[in-house]
Design a protein around this motif. Structure first.
Motif, PDB file in Angstrom:
ATOM      1  N   GLU A   1       0.825  -1.208   0.000  1.00 45.49           N
ATOM      2  CA  GLU A   1       0.000   0.000   0.000  1.00 45.49           C
ATOM      3  C   GLU A   1       0.857   1.255   0.000  1.00 45.49           C
ATOM      4  N   LEU A   2       1.884   1.275   0.843  1.00 43.08           N
ATOM      5  CA  LEU A   2       2.749   2.450   0.941  1.00 43.08           C
ATOM      6  C   LEU A   2       3.606   2.607  -0.306  1.00 43.08           C
ATOM      7  N   SER A   3       4.031   1.488  -0.888  1.00 41.84           N
ATOM      8  CA  SER A   3       4.818   1.561  -2.122  1.00 41.84           C
ATOM      9  C   SER A   3       4.027   2.233  -3.237  1.00 41.84           C
ATOM     10  N   ILE A   4       2.745   1.884  -3.348  1.00 38.98           N
ATOM     11  CA  ILE A   4       1.921   2.467  -4.406  1.00 38.98           C
ATOM     12  C   ILE A   4       1.619   3.925  -4.111  1.00 38.98           C
ATOM     13  N   ILE A   5       1.307   4.242  -2.838  1.00 39.53           N
ATOM     14  CA  ILE A   5       1.028   5.643  -2.484  1.00 39.53           C
ATOM     15  C   ILE A   5       2.240   6.519  -2.785  1.00 39.53           C
ATOM     16  N   ALA A   6       3.437   5.967  -2.547  1.00 40.11           N
ATOM     17  CA  ALA A   6       4.654   6.738  -2.798  1.00 40.11           C
ATOM     18  C   ALA A   6       4.832   7.068  -4.281  1.00 40.11           C
ATOM     19  N   THR A   7       4.220   6.282  -5.154  1.00 41.54           N
ATOM     20  CA  THR A   7       4.354   6.525  -6.598  1.00 41.54           C
ATOM     21  C   THR A   7       3.078   7.078  -7.224  1.00 41.54           C
ATOM     22  N   LEU A   8       2.045   7.344  -6.413  1.00 37.28           N
ATOM     23  CA  LEU A   8       0.783   7.846  -6.960  1.00 37.28           C
ATOM     24  C   LEU A   8       0.946   9.159  -7.737  1.00 37.28           C
ATOM     25  N   PRO A   9       1.819  10.078  -7.309  1.00 39.21           N
ATOM     26  CA  PRO A   9       1.945  11.315  -8.103  1.00 39.21           C
ATOM     27  C   PRO A   9       2.309  11.048  -9.561  1.00 39.21           C
ATOM     28  N   GLU A  10       3.084   9.984  -9.799  1.00 40.53           N
ATOM     29  CA  GLU A  10       3.445   9.654 -11.179  1.00 40.53           C
ATOM     30  C   GLU A  10       2.320   8.920 -11.906  1.00 40.53           C
ATOM     31  N   GLN A  11       1.417   8.293 -11.130  1.00 36.06           N
ATOM     32  CA  GLN A  11       0.355   7.496 -11.743  1.00 36.06           C
ATOM     33  C   GLN A  11      -0.963   8.252 -11.872  1.00 36.06           C
ATOM     34  N   ARG A  12      -1.107   9.345 -11.147  1.00 34.08           N
ATOM     35  CA  ARG A  12      -2.409  10.027 -11.143  1.00 34.08           C
ATOM     36  C   ARG A  12      -2.738  10.563 -12.536  1.00 34.08           C
ATOM     37  N   PRO A  13      -4.019  10.545 -12.900  1.00 35.97           N
ATOM     38  CA  PRO A  13      -4.401  11.052 -14.229  1.00 35.97           C
ATOM     39  C   PRO A  13      -4.178  12.557 -14.317  1.00 35.97           C
ATOM     40  N   GLU A  14      -3.625  12.993 -15.400  1.00 35.48           N
ATOM     41  CA  GLU A  14      -3.391  14.419 -15.610  1.00 35.48           C
ATOM     42  C   GLU A  14      -4.498  15.062 -16.441  1.00 35.48           C
ATOM     43  N   ARG A  15      -5.219  14.239 -17.229  1.00 38.14           N
ATOM     44  CA  ARG A  15      -6.325  14.748 -18.052  1.00 38.14           C
ATOM     45  C   ARG A  15      -7.560  13.900 -17.780  1.00 38.14           C
ATOM     46  N   ILE A  16      -8.594  14.534 -17.268  1.00 38.12           N
ATOM     47  CA  ILE A  16      -9.834  13.839 -16.895  1.00 38.12           C
ATOM     48  C   ILE A  16     -10.987  14.433 -17.688  1.00 38.12           C
ATOM     49  N   ALA A  17     -11.823  13.554 -18.219  1.00 38.12           N
ATOM     50  CA  ALA A  17     -13.054  13.969 -18.895  1.00 38.12           C
ATOM     51  C   ALA A  17     -14.228  13.609 -17.999  1.00 38.12           C
ATOM     52  N   LEU A  18     -14.989  14.609 -17.567  1.00 41.41           N
ATOM     53  CA  LEU A  18     -16.162  14.394 -16.705  1.00 41.41           C
ATOM     54  C   LEU A  18     -17.401  14.403 -17.583  1.00 41.41           C
ATOM     55  N   THR A  19     -18.119  13.271 -17.639  1.00 40.51           N
ATOM     56  CA  THR A  19     -19.274  13.121 -18.538  1.00 40.51           C
ATOM     57  C   THR A  19     -20.530  12.926 -17.703  1.00 40.51           C
ATOM     58  N   LEU A  20     -21.419  13.929 -17.741  1.00 37.45           N
ATOM     59  CA  LEU A  20     -22.620  13.929 -16.901  1.00 37.45           C
ATOM     60  C   LEU A  20     -23.798  14.520 -17.670  1.00 37.45           C
ATOM     61  N   PRO A  21     -25.042  14.173 -17.275  1.00 34.20           N
ATOM     62  CA  PRO A  21     -26.211  14.827 -17.870  1.00 34.20           C
ATOM     63  C   PRO A  21     -26.381  16.228 -17.267  1.00 34.20           C
ATOM     64  N   LEU A  22     -26.100  17.240 -18.022  1.00 32.71           N
ATOM     65  CA  LEU A  22     -26.178  18.618 -17.521  1.00 32.71           C
ATOM     66  C   LEU A  22     -27.353  19.384 -18.097  1.00 32.71           C
ATOM     67  N   SER A  23     -28.165  18.713 -18.880  1.00 31.42           N
ATOM     68  CA  SER A  23     -29.419  19.265 -19.385  1.00 31.42           C
ATOM     69  C   SER A  23     -30.427  18.120 -19.411  1.00 31.42           C
ATOM     70  N   GLY A  24     -31.678  18.461 -19.592  1.00 36.45           N
ATOM     71  CA  GLY A  24     -32.693  17.418 -19.640  1.00 36.45           C
ATOM     72  C   GLY A  24     -33.165  16.987 -18.261  1.00 36.45           C
ATOM     73  N   ALA A  25     -33.831  15.833 -18.214  1.00 35.41           N
ATOM     74  CA  ALA A  25     -34.499  15.385 -16.993  1.00 35.41           C
ATOM     75  C   ALA A  25     -33.544  15.135 -15.834  1.00 35.41           C
ATOM     76  N   LEU A  26     -32.330  14.722 -16.125  1.00 39.02           N
ATOM     77  CA  LEU A  26     -31.374  14.400 -15.065  1.00 39.02           C
ATOM     78  C   LEU A  26     -30.339  15.498 -14.857  1.00 39.02           C
TER      79      LEU A  26
END
Length: 616
Positions: A241-266
């Motif tokens: 667990e600690l080994s992975i946390i120590a390398t998370l900065p290199e693994q974290r996503p730098e580009r994220i696409a957030l896809t949600l219903p922002l119009s309509g019923a939902l």
């Protein structure tokens, strides 16, 4: 002599299985020189030396356990006269007891024995037994949920384990450290004198001093600790667990696409999730200025998720968060692997294996029902009466409840009572409690005998708990009826459905005594983002408050998918509960508990008794 009959019984059982006794073994032979358990038992029966007899019996019990014959070993232990055991045999006796309890998995017995022995017992046992004893006593304290004592026992183990065993051993040490309360951890650090516990405690305290959602500071704390304690067993074989946390900065996503219903019923739910996600993004930026994430937001009501995902293949983000609608997920059935990882914000069952790199996370009511089933099991409630609304949702909840019960070893009875909106709940409860059947039996008896008699109806006696799946408006009617129909002594459990999320003592006093599960976002008064979002978006907060929390956790999950996926049992404490990843990539939540008292929810822990409002 009083001990002989029981010994002879054990010896007879073993001999009747066709085992032979050591021929011609001297009566004063040291225990380790006997080749067989039967020889030890025969010598114990023959000798008049009480101390030597105890040594023979203990050695026999230990060998029986080594062979997997724990029942015979337990019978032998029970036959022993323990009042006059000396210090050394007494320590071995308690160790062998611990082995038996861990084998049986009895938490109650573990708690009792853990209160009578010290973690230092390991260092007082014969040197050739200490390695096994560390494993067994740590298992006892783990079973008794005493992580500080588990840690202390494990610290005794470094003197007897090989460096090749450090990796799994250190993982066990870290699991214990994570469960120690802050105050106890600080006190332990102030009293530690040896390098091994000092190093571990310094690491645990340094990580608790950093925000649990701040990736770079936590990674830096681990790396710095390794540098400072480079010869420490933990630094040389860091837990996974600690080994992975120590390398998370290199693994974290730098580009994220957030896809949600922002119009309509939902659009309402979609906007609530979006605002929660953005709030977490800015909170993370404040805690860790080095955060460098590019975020794009897409309306799935315009074009659909499948089309948006296809277009994103060209932009190639590191992660897609969404969609929110189940129907959008159903279209992924024909995929074996998602080209871009997807953290979906809902759950949908797949007929075959779930596509690789698809993770599902949401506020599924099934998670809450499964948690109620677990609590019933832990509180030893064997027969539950479930009140659930008619319709598809109620059927799904009952199915999830029954499925969770089937996974326990106990034979339990579940009976479901369905009700419709607007139905006479007085009749629903009376029928569920079999009150009307009781009246019918009494009336029939009077007709048969021609006598007039007074009687008091009785509810059915084969239930010991109630599960109430109802909104506040119905729950406020149900709860008084349970008491009216002679069920006031039965504990009542519910889901977050029965609480709107804001204290309303004047109305919710009718819910007093009900224990229910909900997310920390609602029940934990120390949540900081909740009042901020509620003030900024009052209309969204009034209707979709819990979806704010879903958005917050989905942001922080995005950076922690590697550790959740790669470290079995890893948990993330989020705003929607304690989160872990199942083998199929689904994120499961464990919420917290509260009970209504004077119309307000009061937090509970797992040891809290389940009392009704009128009996406290």
């Amino acid at each position: 002599m009083k001990h002989l009959p029981a010994l002879i019984v054990v010896l007879f059982l073993l001999l009747s299985a066709g085992c032979a006794v050591d021929p011609g073994a001297p009566s004063e032979t040291a225990p380790g020189e006997f080749q067989t358990v039967q020889g030890l038992l025969q010598a114990a029966a023959d000798t008049n030396n009480a101390s030597l007899r105890a040594e023979y019996q203990l050695e026999a019990a230990k060998r029986l356990q080594d062979k997997g014959d724990y029942p015979s070993a337990r019978q032998l232990l029970d036959s022993m006269q323990t009042d006059d055991l000396g210090r050394a045999p007494g320590r071995i006796y308690r160790w062998i007891q611990a082995r038996d309890i861990v084998n049986r998995g009895s938490r109650e017995d573990a708690e009792e024995l853990a209160g009578r022995i010290s973690p230092d017992l390991v260092s007082r046992l014969p040197s050739d037994e200490r390695k096994r004893a560390v494993r067994d006593l740590a298992g006892l304290y783990e079973l008794a949920d005493q992580p500080l004592k588990t840690f202390r026992v494990l610290m005794n183990g470094y003197a007897v384990i090989d460096e090749s065993e450090w990796q799994p051993y250190n993982q066990r040490v870290w699991e214990a450290l994570k469960s120690i309360p802050d105050d106890s951890l600080s006190n332990e650090a102030s009293r530690a004198s040896d390098a091994n516990p000092q190093g571990w405690l310094e690491l645990a305290l340094s990580l608790r001093a950093t925000d649990r959602f701040a990736i770079e500071p936590r990674a830096e704390a681990i790396r710095q600790w390794q540098k400072n304690w480079d010869s420490h067993p933990g630094a040389r074989a860091l837990p996974d667990e600690l080994s992975i946390i120590a390398t998370l900065p290199e693994q974290r996503p730098e580009r994220i696409a957030l896809t949600l219903p922002l119009s309509g019923a939902l659009s309402g739910p979609g906007k609530a999730v979006r605002e929660g996600f953005l709030a977490a993004f800015y909170e993370d930026l404040g805690n860790d200025p080095q955060t460098a994430i590019t975020l794009t937001i897409h309306d799935t009501n315009k074009g659909g998720f499948s089309r948006i995902y296809a277009d994103l293949l060209e932009a190639d983000p590191d992660l897609v968060v969404g969609p929110l609608r189940k129907e959008s997920l159903a279209g992924l059935n024909n995929q074996t692997r998602m080209p871009i990882p997807v953290l979906a914000l809902n759950y949908v069952p797949f007929e075959g294996p779930m596509p690789e790199q698809l993770y599902q996370f949401g506020l599924a009511s099934e998670d809450e029902v499964r948690q109620i089933a677990t609590r019933l099991h832990n509180k030893d409630h064997r027969n539950a009466l479930v009140f659930a609304p008619a319709g598809d949702w109620g059927s799904r909840m009952i199915e999830a409840f029954e499925s969770a019960h089937e996974k326990t070893d106990d034979a339990r009875m579940i009976r479901a009572v369905r009700y419709d909106e607007g139905e006479n709940l007085n009749r629903v409860v009376a029928d569920g409690f079999s009150i009307n059947s009781s009246r019918q039996r009494a009336n029939q008896l009077m007709r048969d005998t021609g006598a007039t008699m007074q009687y008091e109806p009785r509810r059915r006696q084969d239930i010991d708990a109630i599960v109430l799946l109802a909104a506040p408006e119905q729950a406020r009617q149900f709860n008084p009826l349970f008491a009216f129909y002679y069920g006031g002594d039965l504990p009542v459990y519910g889901t977050s459905l029965l609480y709107h999320g804001t204290p309303d003592p004047s109305r919710d006093s009718d819910l007093d005594g009900i224990a229910f599960t909900d997310i920390p976002w609602i029940l934990d008064s120390e949540q900081t983002l909740r009042p901020q979002l509620g003030k900024l978006f009052p209309s969204l907060g009034e209707r979709y408050d819990r979806l704010f929390a879903l958005g917050v956790d989905s942001y922080y999950l995005a950076s922690r998918l590697p550790v959740l996926e790669q470290v079995e049992g890893y948990q993330m404490k989020g705003r929607t509960g304690t989160l872990r990843m199942a083998p199929d990539g689904a994120i499961r939540r464990h919420q917290i508990w509260a009970r209504f008292e004077k119309g307000r929810p009061r937090l509970l822990d797992d040891s809290s008794p389940e009392l009704r409002g009128g009996t406290q």
